[in-house]
Design an enzyme around this catalytic site. Structure first.
Site, PDB file in Angstrom:
ATOM      1  N   LYS A 111      -6.583   8.236   2.458  1.00 47.20           N
ATOM      2  CA  LYS A 111      -6.045   8.298   3.820  1.00 47.20           C
ATOM      3  C   LYS A 111      -6.809   9.317   4.666  1.00 47.20           C
ATOM      4  O   LYS A 111      -7.089   9.064   5.840  1.00 47.20           O
ATOM      5  CB  LYS A 111      -4.552   8.622   3.791  1.00 47.20           C
ATOM      6  CG  LYS A 111      -3.723   7.425   3.338  1.00 47.20           C
ATOM      7  CD  LYS A 111      -2.251   7.735   3.253  1.00 47.20           C
ATOM      8  CE  LYS A 111      -1.471   6.494   2.844  1.00 47.20           C
ATOM      9  NZ  LYS A 111      -0.065   6.781   2.567  1.00 47.20           N
ATOM     10  N   LYS A 190      -8.168  -3.244   0.252  1.00 50.77           N
ATOM     11  CA  LYS A 190      -6.722  -3.420   0.112  1.00 50.77           C
ATOM     12  C   LYS A 190      -6.101  -3.677   1.492  1.00 50.77           C
ATOM     13  O   LYS A 190      -6.389  -2.944   2.438  1.00 50.77           O
ATOM     14  CB  LYS A 190      -6.118  -2.127  -0.466  1.00 50.77           C
ATOM     15  CG  LYS A 190      -4.603  -2.177  -0.606  1.00 50.77           C
ATOM     16  CD  LYS A 190      -3.944  -0.803  -0.681  1.00 50.77           C
ATOM     17  CE  LYS A 190      -2.686  -0.834   0.147  1.00 50.77           C
ATOM     18  NZ  LYS A 190      -1.682   0.105   0.045  1.00 50.77           N
ATOM     19  N   LYS A 193      -1.389  -1.358   6.262  1.00 53.63           N
ATOM     20  CA  LYS A 193      -1.076  -1.035   7.657  1.00 53.63           C
ATOM     21  C   LYS A 193      -1.981   0.084   8.152  1.00 53.63           C
ATOM     22  O   LYS A 193      -2.286   0.174   9.328  1.00 53.63           O
ATOM     23  CB  LYS A 193       0.377  -0.559   7.774  1.00 53.63           C
ATOM     24  CG  LYS A 193       1.382  -1.652   7.579  1.00 53.63           C
ATOM     25  CD  LYS A 193       2.802  -1.065   7.588  1.00 53.63           C
ATOM     26  CE  LYS A 193       3.592  -1.488   6.377  1.00 53.63           C
ATOM     27  NZ  LYS A 193       3.805  -0.422   5.399  1.00 53.63           N
TER      28      LYS A 193
END
Ligand code: ADP
Ligand code: TRP
Length: 322
Positions: A111, A190, A193
């Site tokens: 992230k 992957k 969102k």
């Protein structure tokens, strides 16, 4: 009956990776489990700081689940922040969480690499997730493969707590469905969102077609053979097409003749039909957010009754009751 629990972030429109990785397995468990399903808005704060988006995302996630078949009368269905006990348990567990355990988490590193701000909340995300699971004494946690490491963190923390303070928490088992382990997004990574590469479940026809047409494929000419195992379009088709249709598609890949444009059109039609009935139901729920709020409030009350029992025990074990 096994206690089965899983949560989903309301950080954007739920997509077909969420559906096959987590929502569908959870809905199927409703038949024979003591089922706990929740919308993790506190986790979503790590990536959504727009309050209107978060509110809307939370209501939509609730509508999505019910439209897809989750019956709130046959499970416990709530919004994470409505049971604030989870935050207290997070602190208690964080005391027993070694830094190294969190530093090894891929999800955090991925992230940050995607420019999500590296906050303390993002770093300690797995501890809040462990608290989610342990607070309800869940035995089984169905998740997509990407969450496997977080489950290991939760197990590790539960074991440490039990060893330090005496048996308090159930040590949870992950349940990862292999056939839908990681669903690829438009770009082959992957579907997530956080990566803007999703096919949302509930797009209208026009937007859905546009998304499906945007699936990235290679430049192999139509007549050349292609490798189905490395093609994201093929992986997505497999989720929706019948076995007979997939046999045909497989032959086109290995022998040559697979035209990506036509296959995308097939995929669009399959997805559109698959979710048509649920899409109509979702619209009805969103038109009546009062009903959704009422369902979620009742769910939170049920969840809280369970949470307070566990928290009380954990407090006692740690010496916080005097
Ligand atoms: P996202 O990555 O889109 O933010 P979440 O982290 O909220 O999704 O994931 C919710 C659930 O859906 C988790 O159980 C997760 O493992 C599952 N899931 C998410 N993306 C995928 C995917 N691409 N393939 C399979 N399962 C997925
Ligand atoms: N971290 C999970 C995800 O991104 C969501 C989540 C939060 C969760 N708490 C949980 C999943 C507890 C299972 C159990 O997908």
């Amino acid at each position: 009956m096994k206690r089965i629990l899983s949560g989903i972030q309301p950080s954007g429109k739920l997509h077909i990776g969420n559906y096959f990785g987590m929502m569908q397995p959870m809905i199927r468990h409703m038949e024979a489990a003591d089922l706990y399903v929740f919308i993790v808005d506190l986790h979503a704060l790590t990536s959504v700081q727009d309050r209107d988006r978060l509110r809307q995302g939370t209501l939509e996630a609730a509508a999505d689940f019910i439209a897809l078949g989750l019956d709130p009368d046959r499970c416990t269905f709530w919004v994470q922040s409505d049971v604030p006990e989870v935050c207290e348990l997070t602190w208690m567990l964080s005391i027993l969480t070694p830094m190294g355990l969190l530093e090894r988490c891929h999800s955090y590193k991925d992230k940050v690499a995607k420019n999500i701000p590296a906050s303390h909340g993002l770093f300690s995300y797995p501890v809040l997730m462990a608290a989610d699971i342990l607070l309800y004494q869940a035995e089984v946690v169905p998740v997509g493969k990407d969450q496997k490491q977080h489950l290991e963190v939760a197990r590790d923390i539960a074991i440490r707590f039990n060893n330090t303070y005496g048996t308090t928490f159930v040590v949870p088992e992950p349940e990862i469905s292999e056939d839908s382990a990681i669903i690829p997004g438009l770009d082959g990574q992957k579907m997530s969102k956080s990566y803007d590469n999703t096919i949302p479940i509930f797009l209208d026809e026009k937007a859905l077609r546009k998304r499906v047409m945007a699936i990235q494929t290679d430049a192999t000419p139509v007549e050349d053979p292609k490798d189905p195992d490395t093609c994201n379009l093929y992986a997505l088709l497999k989720l929706f097409a019948s076995p007979e249709k997939m046999r045909e598609v497989h032959a086109l890949y290995v022998n040559g003749g697979a035209a990506y444009g036509y296959l995308k059109q097939d995929l669009f039609e399959l997805i559109n039909t698959y979710f048509a009935a649920a899409r109509a139901r979702k619209k009805e729920f969103l038109d009546d957010p009062g009903y959704l709020r009422q369902v979620l409030a009742a769910g939170a009350e049920k969840a809280r009754a369970k949470a307070t029992v566990t928290l009380d025990l954990a407090r006692d074990r740690m010496g916080l009751k005097y």
